[in-house]
Write an enzyme that holds these catalytic residues in place. Sequence first.
Site, PDB file in Angstrom:
ATOM      1  CG  HIS A 132     -35.955  49.360  -3.946  1.00  0.00           C
ATOM      2  ND1 HIS A 132     -37.147  49.027  -4.513  1.00  0.00           N
ATOM      3  CD2 HIS A 132     -36.100  49.501  -2.535  1.00  0.00           C
ATOM      4  CE1 HIS A 132     -37.967  49.195  -3.591  1.00  0.00           C
ATOM      5  NE2 HIS A 132     -37.479  49.547  -2.341  1.00  0.00           N
TER       6      HIS A 132
ATOM      7  CB  SER B  72     -43.842  68.252 -41.890  1.00  0.00           C
ATOM      8  OG  SER B  72     -43.865  68.186 -40.329  1.00  0.00           O
TER       9      SER B  72
ATOM     10  CE  LYS C  76     -43.539  66.895 -25.991  1.00  0.00           C
ATOM     11  NZ  LYS C  76     -44.302  67.464 -27.145  1.00  0.00           N
TER      12      LYS C  76
ATOM     13  N   GLY D 122     -55.210  63.217 -32.240  1.00  0.00           N
ATOM     14  CA  GLY D 122     -53.887  62.517 -32.169  1.00  0.00           C
ATOM     15  C   GLY D 122     -53.034  63.126 -30.956  1.00  0.00           C
TER      16      GLY D 122
ATOM     17  CD  GLU E 269     -34.259  77.216 -40.471  1.00  0.00           C
ATOM     18  OE1 GLU E 269     -35.248  77.812 -40.988  1.00  0.00           O
ATOM     19  OE2 GLU E 269     -33.985  76.025 -40.380  1.00  0.00           O
TER      20      GLU E 269
END
Length: 469
Positions: A446, A149, A56, A185, A39
């Site tokens: 439920h 990417s 998020k 997008g 890495e």
Amino acid sequence: MVVGDFPEEVDTLVIGSGPGGYVAAIRAAQLGQKVTIVEKENMGGVCLNVGCIPSKALIEAGHRFHNAGNSEDMGISVGDVKLDFSKVQAWKQSVVEKLTGGVEGLLKGNNVNIVKGEAYFVDNSTVKIMDEKSSQTYKFNNCIVATGSTPIELPKFKWSDKVVSSTGALSLQEVPEKLVVIGGGYIGVELGSAYANLGSEVTILEGTKQILPGFEKQMSQLVARRLKKAGVTIKTETFAQGMEETDNGIKVKAEVKGKEEEFEGNVLLVTVGRRANTDELGLEQAGVELDDKGLVKIDKQCRTSSSNIYAIGDIVAGPALAHKASYEGKVAAEAISGEPAEIDYTAIPEVVFSGPELASVGLTEKEAKDQGYDVVAAKFPFQANGRALSLNESEGFLKMVTRKEDGLVLGVQIAGHNASDMISEACVAIEAGMTAEDLALTIHAHPSLGEITMETAEVALGMPIHIVK
């Protein structure tokens, strides 16, 4: 005296520690391989550090801030809601650090050797791994390339403190008063809506006829309506032509349906796609072929044109999704171990963490018809579900596409609260070859949002309970 660079030997070398790379490394180690992972930046890659996870977290902070001041219809009033954005950023970073630390612990726990540095192929069995101080050669039997990417930088919109990519947008020190977003997008919509909820005046510029062009029109319209309700300006069929920096920010010049307009903001967020990180690896030295888009060509086992080198994630064809990369990582690791694993994208979900959330898996109604299927397209609204009403999240629907002759589930699209979790049942249904009857006969708890899947299956069978046919 010169110390020689004596090659280190490994069974499997993994380049990149994102959700594709670290998963591949762990699975390869579990299958008995001696694994080294390389890495060059931070463990966890883009997803954990500057992508899925921090975005998020920011989106959730935006939801909570917005809901805190907008719950009067539920009888809740909290007065003047205050935002300390520095604390939001600190909390977001704490989430990132927990997960990246967890990844490193998982790798070490599975006896994966971690190396920091940048890899460059010498040939199809050798790489040099370099850091700022040294270089070390590694010989491998097999290699999995998972380098991910990078956001595309447009020539007329160079990165700066006022022009940011998704990475920059996640690390802003304050909420911009005005935010202009180029690209409608999923990244532009997610970050645009997050900052709108945090108090920004947001403008989204999108070149096509709708935001979120990869989703059905009715789904994207729900998101557009919620965005506009939050004060977001959406300009479709709009093409940014250039910009100039001002004392307080930027001015974007754009062509809007043939006419020139200007949009002002303190910050410009550019989200027009991502490019594969394949150009600085020396892949040509290893005999690895790329397609005309710069993506690595692979077979059904993620094997490249060089038979002992595999590629996964954003550097191969298909949607740039973290869960796709993880899935491919497992396939590659298992293929190296001699198992008959192959990629199958039939049930790969796509999700947008917008308001409301969107999720889709399998075929849309149009795609199914284009492929020659005679289909039933059944739909059930969130507003007919008790749990959705009690959450004050009744906007949206679930659509199920089934084969008319036998009810086989071909695809599911969800626009509504918690669609990101609800889609998993649909993924299982498609993967397992289940029918609408199978789902309708499955007892669902439920009250729950999961019942919407069962109810839609009953619509497909022509026997709905909680809506009139």
